[in-house]
Design a protein around this motif. Sequence first.
Motif, mmCIF file in Angstrom:
data_model
loop_
_atom_site.group_PDB
_atom_site.id
_atom_site.type_symbol
_atom_site.label_atom_id
_atom_site.label_comp_id
_atom_site.label_asym_id
_atom_site.label_seq_id
_atom_site.Cartn_x
_atom_site.Cartn_y
_atom_site.Cartn_z
ATOM 1 N N UNK A 83 0.838 -1.181 0.000
ATOM 2 C CA UNK A 83 0.000 0.000 0.000
ATOM 3 C C UNK A 83 0.878 1.237 0.000
ATOM 4 N N UNK A 84 0.268 2.376 -0.292
ATOM 5 C CA UNK A 84 1.003 3.635 -0.247
ATOM 6 C C UNK A 84 0.894 4.239 1.144
ATOM 7 N N UNK A 85 1.797 5.138 1.456
ATOM 8 C CA UNK A 85 1.861 5.758 2.781
ATOM 9 C C UNK A 85 0.552 6.458 3.147
ATOM 10 N N UNK A 86 -0.028 7.197 2.216
ATOM 11 C CA UNK A 86 -1.277 7.900 2.509
ATOM 12 C C UNK A 86 -2.405 6.923 2.835
ATOM 13 N N UNK A 87 -2.419 5.785 2.178
ATOM 14 C CA UNK A 87 -3.446 4.779 2.453
ATOM 15 C C UNK A 87 -3.267 4.212 3.851
ATOM 16 N N UNK A 88 -2.030 3.906 4.227
ATOM 17 C CA UNK A 88 -1.761 3.392 5.579
ATOM 18 C C UNK A 88 -2.188 4.427 6.612
ATOM 19 N N UNK A 89 -1.835 5.675 6.389
ATOM 20 C CA UNK A 89 -2.184 6.754 7.296
ATOM 21 C C UNK A 89 -3.705 6.886 7.431
ATOM 22 N N UNK A 90 -4.393 6.925 6.311
ATOM 23 C CA UNK A 90 -5.851 7.074 6.325
ATOM 24 C C UNK A 90 -6.523 5.861 6.964
ATOM 25 N N UNK A 91 -6.001 4.662 6.732
ATOM 26 C CA UNK A 91 -6.587 3.464 7.335
ATOM 27 C C UNK A 91 -6.589 3.564 8.852
ATOM 28 N N UNK A 92 -5.443 3.919 9.436
ATOM 29 C CA UNK A 92 -5.362 3.952 10.893
ATOM 30 C C UNK A 92 -6.149 5.119 11.499
ATOM 31 N N UNK A 93 -6.624 6.041 10.661
ATOM 32 C CA UNK A 93 -7.526 7.088 11.128
ATOM 33 C C UNK A 93 -8.986 6.725 10.840
ATOM 34 N N UNK A 94 -9.219 5.526 10.317
ATOM 35 C CA UNK A 94 -10.578 5.066 10.063
ATOM 36 C C UNK A 94 -11.191 5.588 8.783
ATOM 37 N N UNK A 95 -10.365 6.049 7.853
ATOM 38 C CA UNK A 95 -10.863 6.657 6.617
ATOM 39 C C UNK A 95 -10.755 5.743 5.396
#
Length: 145
Positions: A83-95
């Motif tokens: 996955x890309x960094x933004x996807x990992x970041x958004x996932x852990x924020x519930x997005x």
Amino acid sequence: MSRFRNAAEFRKVFDLLFTFLSRDARFGPRLRALEKPQRFVVTDLKLTLDVAGAPESGKPGESLRWSWNGKGRDWAPAVVLELEADTANAFFQGKVNLPKALFTGTISIVDGSASVPLETLPILRAFHPLWASRIRHEGWDHLVA
């Protein structure tokens, strides 16, 4: 393009994220109990993050352990995700809707079963808003998903 300024910033943020998860009694012990290590290959930043349950004999209060780019890792992952960094970041924020992301290829399973990350969803659901709040508290406004 990632909202992260560089790989070092991603590592700093995700070290804090997994420290929070590891030490929180609501999340860490439940994630460790799954006994299913995961590898996250962050394609745009060329990073690999391996996460597993900490051994019972490890540091008191620590439920997880993680390794960057394989350094010090002595476990094999049950699943490898790309996955890309933004996807990992958004996932852990519930997005990020994980089933949809897996279906569309936003997150790819390179090895293992999709059931492994899906098993974390009931545990992480309550974590997401806490982490989104922590991102703001740390002053990382550019990382708010």
